[in-house]
Design a protein around this motif. Structure first.
Motif, PDB file in Angstrom:
ATOM      1  N   GLY A 190       0.816  -1.207   0.000  1.00 37.25           N
ATOM      2  CA  GLY A 190       0.000   0.000   0.000  1.00 37.25           C
ATOM      3  C   GLY A 190       0.850   1.258   0.000  1.00 37.25           C
ATOM      4  N   LEU A 191       1.954   1.226   0.743  1.00 36.84           N
ATOM      5  CA  LEU A 191       2.872   2.362   0.768  1.00 36.84           C
ATOM      6  C   LEU A 191       3.467   2.613  -0.611  1.00 36.84           C
ATOM      7  CD1 LEU A 191       4.681   4.489   2.187  1.00 36.84           C
ATOM      8  CD2 LEU A 191       6.277   2.620   2.675  1.00 36.84           C
ATOM      9  N   VAL A 198       1.624   9.853  -5.038  1.00 41.05           N
ATOM     10  CA  VAL A 198       2.083  11.102  -4.440  1.00 41.05           C
ATOM     11  C   VAL A 198       3.129  11.767  -5.324  1.00 41.05           C
ATOM     12  CG1 VAL A 198       3.453  12.020  -2.519  1.00 41.05           C
ATOM     13  CG2 VAL A 198       1.469  10.571  -2.063  1.00 41.05           C
ATOM     14  N   MET A 199       4.055  11.007  -5.846  1.00 36.84           N
ATOM     15  CA  MET A 199       5.066  11.579  -6.731  1.00 36.84           C
ATOM     16  C   MET A 199       4.435  12.226  -7.964  1.00 36.84           C
ATOM     17  SD  MET A 199       7.978  11.319  -5.315  1.00 36.84           S
ATOM     18  CE  MET A 199       9.053  11.660  -6.706  1.00 36.84           C
ATOM     19  N   GLN A 200       3.307  11.692  -8.381  1.00 33.99           N
ATOM     20  CA  GLN A 200       2.633  12.199  -9.575  1.00 33.99           C
ATOM     21  C   GLN A 200       1.725  13.387  -9.281  1.00 33.99           C
ATOM     22  OE1 GLN A 200       0.422   9.172 -11.618  1.00 33.99           O
ATOM     23  NE2 GLN A 200      -0.052  10.470 -13.384  1.00 33.99           N
ATOM     24  N   HIS A 201       1.003  13.327  -8.142  1.00 32.57           N
ATOM     25  CA  HIS A 201      -0.047  14.314  -7.911  1.00 32.57           C
ATOM     26  C   HIS A 201       0.149  15.200  -6.675  1.00 32.57           C
ATOM     27  CE1 HIS A 201      -2.335  12.415 -11.067  1.00 32.57           C
ATOM     28  NE2 HIS A 201      -2.382  11.257 -10.425  1.00 32.57           N
ATOM     29  N   PRO A 209       3.911  13.896   8.242  1.00 35.47           N
ATOM     30  CA  PRO A 209       4.125  12.723   9.097  1.00 35.47           C
ATOM     31  C   PRO A 209       3.355  11.526   8.532  1.00 35.47           C
ATOM     32  CG  PRO A 209       3.501  14.654  10.399  1.00 35.47           C
ATOM     33  CD  PRO A 209       3.263  15.008   8.962  1.00 35.47           C
ATOM     34  N   ILE A 210       4.017  10.395   8.446  1.00 34.72           N
ATOM     35  CA  ILE A 210       3.373   9.174   7.958  1.00 34.72           C
ATOM     36  C   ILE A 210       3.712   8.039   8.914  1.00 34.72           C
ATOM     37  CG2 ILE A 210       5.313   8.701   6.387  1.00 34.72           C
ATOM     38  CD1 ILE A 210       3.255   7.392   4.490  1.00 34.72           C
ATOM     39  N   PHE A 211       2.681   7.315   9.367  1.00 36.64           N
ATOM     40  CA  PHE A 211       2.880   6.223  10.311  1.00 36.64           C
ATOM     41  C   PHE A 211       2.805   4.892   9.582  1.00 36.64           C
ATOM     42  CE2 PHE A 211       1.633   9.584  13.278  1.00 36.64           C
ATOM     43  CZ  PHE A 211       2.679   9.468  14.172  1.00 36.64           C
ATOM     44  N   LEU A 220      11.290   1.252   4.276  1.00 34.76           N
ATOM     45  CA  LEU A 220      10.868   1.413   2.886  1.00 34.76           C
ATOM     46  C   LEU A 220      10.368   2.836   2.649  1.00 34.76           C
ATOM     47  CD1 LEU A 220      10.215   0.292   0.063  1.00 34.76           C
ATOM     48  CD2 LEU A 220       8.015  -0.494   0.995  1.00 34.76           C
ATOM     49  N   ALA A 221       9.609   3.382   3.607  1.00 39.70           N
ATOM     50  CA  ALA A 221       9.101   4.750   3.462  1.00 39.70           C
ATOM     51  C   ALA A 221      10.245   5.754   3.339  1.00 39.70           C
ATOM     52  CB  ALA A 221       8.208   5.104   4.656  1.00 39.70           C
ATOM     53  N   LEU A 222      11.258   5.575   4.160  1.00 35.73           N
ATOM     54  CA  LEU A 222      12.408   6.484   4.093  1.00 35.73           C
ATOM     55  C   LEU A 222      13.106   6.361   2.743  1.00 35.73           C
ATOM     56  CD1 LEU A 222      13.803   5.902   7.695  1.00 35.73           C
ATOM     57  CD2 LEU A 222      12.558   7.919   6.876  1.00 35.73           C
ATOM     58  N   GLU A 223      13.230   5.130   2.258  1.00 37.18           N
ATOM     59  CA  GLU A 223      13.881   4.918   0.955  1.00 37.18           C
ATOM     60  C   GLU A 223      13.067   5.526  -0.181  1.00 37.18           C
ATOM     61  OE1 GLU A 223      14.326   0.720   0.780  1.00 37.18           O
ATOM     62  OE2 GLU A 223      15.885   0.644   2.342  1.00 37.18           O
ATOM     63  N   LEU A 224      11.740   5.594  -0.013  1.00 33.38           N
ATOM     64  CA  LEU A 224      10.879   6.143  -1.050  1.00 33.38           C
ATOM     65  C   LEU A 224      10.757   7.668  -0.970  1.00 33.38           C
ATOM     66  CD1 LEU A 224       8.040   3.450  -1.073  1.00 33.38           C
ATOM     67  CD2 LEU A 224       9.708   3.889  -2.869  1.00 33.38           C
ATOM     68  N   GLY A 225      11.451   8.271   0.005  1.00 30.98           N
ATOM     69  CA  GLY A 225      11.498   9.722   0.052  1.00 30.98           C
ATOM     70  C   GLY A 225      10.622  10.402   1.079  1.00 30.98           C
ATOM     71  N   TRP A 226       9.949   9.616   1.930  1.00 34.84           N
ATOM     72  CA  TRP A 226       9.141  10.217   2.997  1.00 34.84           C
ATOM     73  C   TRP A 226      10.063  10.739   4.086  1.00 34.84           C
ATOM     74  CZ3 TRP A 226       3.925  10.753   2.363  1.00 34.84           C
ATOM     75  CH2 TRP A 226       3.350  10.023   1.314  1.00 34.84           C
ATOM     76  N   LYS A 227       9.907  11.994   4.436  1.00 32.83           N
ATOM     77  CA  LYS A 227      10.859  12.655   5.343  1.00 32.83           C
ATOM     78  C   LYS A 227      10.504  12.468   6.821  1.00 32.83           C
ATOM     79  CE  LYS A 227      12.117  16.178   1.906  1.00 32.83           C
ATOM     80  NZ  LYS A 227      11.386  15.509   0.795  1.00 32.83           N
TER      81      LYS A 227
END
Length: 250
Positions: A190-191, A198-201, A209-211, A220-227
């Motif tokens: 899902g992430l 998100v990258m598109q829109h 913040p994302i939990f 994985l979230a950090l690797e995908l660019g979530w700060k």
């Protein structure tokens, strides 16, 4: 945080239940499932599923990897087993999955923790040797659990009851959402879908913040660019609510 909106991305029908719990806390919820769960409906596969469920008494352990696996399996058990077989250890990964089974009358137990990794740490290797294990899951689920149980000497089979698909959304879907302040995700798949959208829109969401439900998904979230990714240590509503309360100070 009464005026803030939490984006809930878990699949239906659980998404609606999560939204109701968020609203009951006095928060606002925005629903945007990032996985679509579709029960397998191919006649040949359905015949195979029915055969596997009729033979479920041959297994020492039946492990359910998700609420959807538990929900759909209970429907099959109702059809094939008016009374549940004796001698099977029913195990749900996570409290939410286990509670789904208990609500349907399956005497399941949950491992401490909420993840596949926690389950593997709990199932002692010496106890798994020559044990017959059935893993109930979606088609093409993560292979780690079965592989590691086989490494411990278990005889592993799989029962796939559903397929996971990426929901189709258009740009308008994202522009119609309220201002989002915080995001819940409940799986790595899902992430990944959320990140693609998100990258598109909505690339600005990467700063929200994302939990996440586990350390694996958080990485994985950090690797995908979530700060601002944080681990809630569980995909269930209670874990995510507790993490949100700590984050917001409420």
């Amino acid at each position: 945080m009464p005026n803030h909106h939490i984006l809930i991305t878990r699949p239906e029908p659980e998404n609606q239940l999560s939204c109701e719990r968020v609203i009951a806390h006095g928060w606002h919820a925005a629903s945007l499932p990032m996985l679509a769960i579709e029960a397998i409906n191919d006649p040949q596969k359905i015949a195979q599923i029915r055969s596997q469920v009729f033979n479920i008494d041959e297994f020492n352990y039946v492990i359910f990897v998700s609420k959807n696996a538990a929900r759909l399996a209970c429907e099959w058990l109702d059809q094939c087993w008016p009374m549940l077989p004796i001698g099977v250890n029913w195990i749900g990964i996570g409290q939410g999955t286990t509670q789904t089974l208990l609500d349907e009358g399956v005497p399941a137990i949950a491992n401490p923790g909420h993840t596949t990794e926690a389950l593997l740490a709990w199932l002692k290797p010496v106890k798994m040797r020559d044990q017959k294990v059935l893993i109930v899951r979606g088609h093409g689920g993560r292979p780690e659990l079965g592989q590691q149980l086989e490494d411990r000497g278990a005889k592993v089979s799989y029962l796939s009851l559903y397929e996971r698909k990426k929901p189709l959304y258009h740009a308008q879907t994202f522009f119609m959402l309220p201002d989002i302040n915080l995001i819940w995700v409940t799986s790595g798949e899902g992430l990944t879908h959320l990140s693609e959208y998100v990258m598109q829109h909505k690339p600005e969401w990467l700063s929200l913040p994302i939990f996440t439900p586990s350390e694996r998904v958080n990485q994985l979230a950090l690797e995908l660019g979530w700060k601002k990714a944080s681990c809630a240590h569980g995909a269930d509503d209670t874990s995510l609510i507790n993490a949100t309360e700590i984050h917001t100070g409420l």
